[in-house]
Design a protein around this motif. Sequence first.
Motif, PDB file in Angstrom:
ATOM      1  N   TYR A 130       0.830  -1.201   0.000  1.00 40.81           N
ATOM      2  CA  TYR A 130       0.000   0.000   0.000  1.00 40.81           C
ATOM      3  C   TYR A 130       0.870   1.260   0.000  1.00 40.81           C
ATOM      4  CZ  TYR A 130      -3.469  -3.501   1.002  1.00 40.81           C
ATOM      5  OH  TYR A 130      -4.247  -4.632   0.927  1.00 40.81           O
ATOM      6  N   GLN A 131       1.964   1.213   0.720  1.00 42.69           N
ATOM      7  CA  GLN A 131       2.899   2.346   0.711  1.00 42.69           C
ATOM      8  C   GLN A 131       3.540   2.506  -0.665  1.00 42.69           C
ATOM      9  OE1 GLN A 131       5.576   1.330   3.850  1.00 42.69           O
ATOM     10  NE2 GLN A 131       4.050   1.597   5.458  1.00 42.69           N
ATOM     11  N   ILE A 132       3.880   1.380  -1.273  1.00 38.96           N
ATOM     12  CA  ILE A 132       4.454   1.408  -2.621  1.00 38.96           C
ATOM     13  C   ILE A 132       3.446   1.995  -3.596  1.00 38.96           C
ATOM     14  CG2 ILE A 132       5.244  -0.027  -4.549  1.00 38.96           C
ATOM     15  CD1 ILE A 132       6.488  -1.930  -2.436  1.00 38.96           C
ATOM     16  N   ALA A 133       2.191   1.535  -3.493  1.00 37.86           N
ATOM     17  CA  ALA A 133       1.145   2.025  -4.391  1.00 37.86           C
ATOM     18  C   ALA A 133       0.941   3.526  -4.243  1.00 37.86           C
ATOM     19  CB  ALA A 133      -0.157   1.270  -4.129  1.00 37.86           C
ATOM     20  N   GLN A 134       0.950   4.014  -3.015  1.00 35.22           N
ATOM     21  CA  GLN A 134       0.797   5.459  -2.790  1.00 35.22           C
ATOM     22  C   GLN A 134       1.937   6.235  -3.423  1.00 35.22           C
ATOM     23  OE1 GLN A 134       0.451   5.571   1.519  1.00 35.22           O
ATOM     24  NE2 GLN A 134      -1.724   6.068   1.364  1.00 35.22           N
ATOM     25  N   LYS A 135       3.150   5.744  -3.230  1.00 37.21           N
ATOM     26  CA  LYS A 135       4.322   6.439  -3.783  1.00 37.21           C
ATOM     27  C   LYS A 135       4.298   6.415  -5.311  1.00 37.21           C
ATOM     28  CE  LYS A 135       8.025   8.713  -2.931  1.00 37.21           C
ATOM     29  NZ  LYS A 135       7.933  10.058  -2.396  1.00 37.21           N
ATOM     30  N   CYS A 136       3.977   5.255  -5.885  1.00 35.15           N
ATOM     31  CA  CYS A 136       3.941   5.140  -7.343  1.00 35.15           C
ATOM     32  C   CYS A 136       2.833   6.012  -7.926  1.00 35.15           C
ATOM     33  CB  CYS A 136       3.767   3.687  -7.767  1.00 35.15           C
ATOM     34  SG  CYS A 136       5.261   2.697  -7.517  1.00 35.15           S
ATOM     35  N   GLN A 137       1.742   6.163  -7.195  1.00 33.15           N
ATOM     36  CA  GLN A 137       0.651   7.018  -7.656  1.00 33.15           C
ATOM     37  C   GLN A 137       1.145   8.462  -7.796  1.00 33.15           C
ATOM     38  OE1 GLN A 137      -2.794   6.954  -5.112  1.00 33.15           O
ATOM     39  NE2 GLN A 137      -4.130   7.758  -6.719  1.00 33.15           N
ATOM     40  N   GLU A 138       2.043   8.888  -6.903  1.00 33.58           N
ATOM     41  CA  GLU A 138       2.634  10.232  -7.008  1.00 33.58           C
ATOM     42  C   GLU A 138       3.413  10.397  -8.306  1.00 33.58           C
ATOM     43  OE1 GLU A 138       5.037  11.096  -3.564  1.00 33.58           O
ATOM     44  OE2 GLU A 138       3.441  10.488  -2.183  1.00 33.58           O
ATOM     45  N   TYR A 139       3.968   9.292  -8.807  1.00 35.74           N
ATOM     46  CA  TYR A 139       4.728   9.320 -10.064  1.00 35.74           C
ATOM     47  C   TYR A 139       3.831   9.041 -11.271  1.00 35.74           C
ATOM     48  CZ  TYR A 139       8.750   8.791  -6.904  1.00 35.74           C
ATOM     49  OH  TYR A 139       9.683   8.943  -5.908  1.00 35.74           O
ATOM     50  N   GLY A 140       2.528   8.853 -11.028  1.00 34.17           N
ATOM     51  CA  GLY A 140       1.605   8.571 -12.117  1.00 34.17           C
ATOM     52  C   GLY A 140       1.655   7.130 -12.591  1.00 34.17           C
ATOM     53  N   GLU A 141       2.132   6.225 -11.749  1.00 30.98           N
ATOM     54  CA  GLU A 141       2.251   4.813 -12.107  1.00 30.98           C
ATOM     55  C   GLU A 141       1.308   3.975 -11.246  1.00 30.98           C
ATOM     56  OE1 GLU A 141       4.068   3.582 -14.619  1.00 30.98           O
ATOM     57  OE2 GLU A 141       4.769   5.602 -15.100  1.00 30.98           O
ATOM     58  N   ARG A 142       0.889   2.849 -11.794  1.00 27.09           N
ATOM     59  CA  ARG A 142      -0.004   1.932 -11.093  1.00 27.09           C
ATOM     60  C   ARG A 142       0.771   0.664 -10.715  1.00 27.09           C
ATOM     61  NH1 ARG A 142      -2.986  -2.197 -11.768  1.00 27.09           N
ATOM     62  NH2 ARG A 142      -5.100  -2.460 -11.076  1.00 27.09           N
ATOM     63  N   VAL A 143       0.524   0.158  -9.521  1.00 26.08           N
ATOM     64  CA  VAL A 143       1.166  -1.054  -9.017  1.00 26.08           C
ATOM     65  C   VAL A 143       0.259  -2.255  -9.302  1.00 26.08           C
ATOM     66  CG1 VAL A 143       1.904  -2.253  -6.918  1.00 26.08           C
ATOM     67  CG2 VAL A 143       2.400   0.173  -7.212  1.00 26.08           C
ATOM     68  N   ASP A 144       0.840  -3.335  -9.786  1.00 25.65           N
ATOM     69  CA  ASP A 144       0.109  -4.593  -9.930  1.00 25.65           C
ATOM     70  C   ASP A 144       0.235  -5.307  -8.582  1.00 25.65           C
ATOM     71  OD1 ASP A 144      -0.910  -7.088 -10.464  1.00 25.65           O
ATOM     72  OD2 ASP A 144       0.265  -7.397 -12.301  1.00 25.65           O
ATOM     73  N   SER A 145      -0.681  -4.977  -7.681  1.00 25.75           N
ATOM     74  CA  SER A 145      -0.587  -5.506  -6.317  1.00 25.75           C
ATOM     75  C   SER A 145      -0.800  -7.019  -6.272  1.00 25.75           C
ATOM     76  CB  SER A 145      -1.551  -4.793  -5.376  1.00 25.75           C
ATOM     77  OG  SER A 145      -2.871  -4.877  -5.850  1.00 25.75           O
ATOM     78  N   ASP A 146      -1.583  -7.572  -7.205  1.00 25.12           N
ATOM     79  CA  ASP A 146      -1.756  -9.028  -7.236  1.00 25.12           C
ATOM     80  C   ASP A 146      -0.425  -9.722  -7.519  1.00 25.12           C
ATOM     81  OD1 ASP A 146      -4.468  -8.915  -6.658  1.00 25.12           O
ATOM     82  OD2 ASP A 146      -5.052  -8.893  -8.784  1.00 25.12           O
ATOM     83  N   ALA A 147       0.327  -9.216  -8.498  1.00 26.72           N
ATOM     84  CA  ALA A 147       1.642  -9.791  -8.817  1.00 26.72           C
ATOM     85  C   ALA A 147       2.590  -9.616  -7.632  1.00 26.72           C
ATOM     86  CB  ALA A 147       2.223  -9.133 -10.073  1.00 26.72           C
ATOM     87  N   TRP A 148       2.553  -8.435  -7.005  1.00 27.18           N
ATOM     88  CA  TRP A 148       3.417  -8.189  -5.845  1.00 27.18           C
ATOM     89  C   TRP A 148       3.090  -9.185  -4.733  1.00 27.18           C
ATOM     90  CZ3 TRP A 148       3.207  -7.197  -0.681  1.00 27.18           C
ATOM     91  CH2 TRP A 148       4.374  -6.711  -0.081  1.00 27.18           C
ATOM     92  N   LEU A 149       1.792  -9.392  -4.470  1.00 30.75           N
ATOM     93  CA  LEU A 149       1.373 -10.296  -3.394  1.00 30.75           C
ATOM     94  C   LEU A 149       1.762 -11.744  -3.688  1.00 30.75           C
ATOM     95  CD1 LEU A 149      -2.082  -8.722  -2.536  1.00 30.75           C
ATOM     96  CD2 LEU A 149      -0.098  -8.837  -1.015  1.00 30.75           C
ATOM     97  N   ARG A 150       1.670 -12.187  -4.956  1.00 31.04           N
ATOM     98  CA  ARG A 150       2.111 -13.545  -5.303  1.00 31.04           C
ATOM     99  C   ARG A 150       3.612 -13.702  -5.038  1.00 31.04           C
ATOM    100  NH1 ARG A 150      -0.960 -12.521  -9.755  1.00 31.04           N
ATOM    101  NH2 ARG A 150       0.877 -12.352 -11.099  1.00 31.04           N
TER     102      ARG A 150
END
Length: 187
Positions: A50-70
């Motif tokens: 979630y912290q990664i996703a927030q930071k990447c959102q600041e850069y205009g990027e989306r995190v594939d959290s499903d891949a990260w969780l696997r």
Amino acid sequence: MNSSSLRPLILLPVLLAGCAVVSEDECRSGLWYERGLQDGARGRSQALVYQIAQKCQEYGERVDSDAWLRGHEEGVEQYCTPENGYYQGRRGNSYEGVCAGPTADLFMAEYQRGLAAYQIELEYRRLVDRYESTERDLHSVRVALAEAKDKDQIHRLKHRRRALVRELRRLDLALSRFTGFGFGLMY
């Protein structure tokens, strides 16, 4: 060591989470499975995504959290071994509570054993440092005493010398208790 004494160790990474979680280049790379694998193998909690996703959102990027969780799940399996538990504890590393199931108990038993050894070593080092510092102080007092002319100053220096000698004896006794832990008396 009970669970309440581990609480500060477990919460430390959460408090330090304000540090750089991910760089802009990492956000753009799209290697989310690999990043999750790496974070899991380091014992980082799932909250990190979630912290990664927030930071990447600041850069205009989306995190594939499903891949990260696997990836994270696979990395946690590598992390949660009894051998790694001892390794992490022995180095005084914090534990974020990522292990679950039957491996969690084995990991924690070894983590606590390693952490106890780490704390013993820290105490030993603290005593050695204090011993060496007291020896230096005693040497300085002896030099000053050899050069002293004033009766009051000589009296104060002799009193200080006696106190330092007592302190060295006390530290020597405390250090002798560590011989059973594999620490040689190095002073």
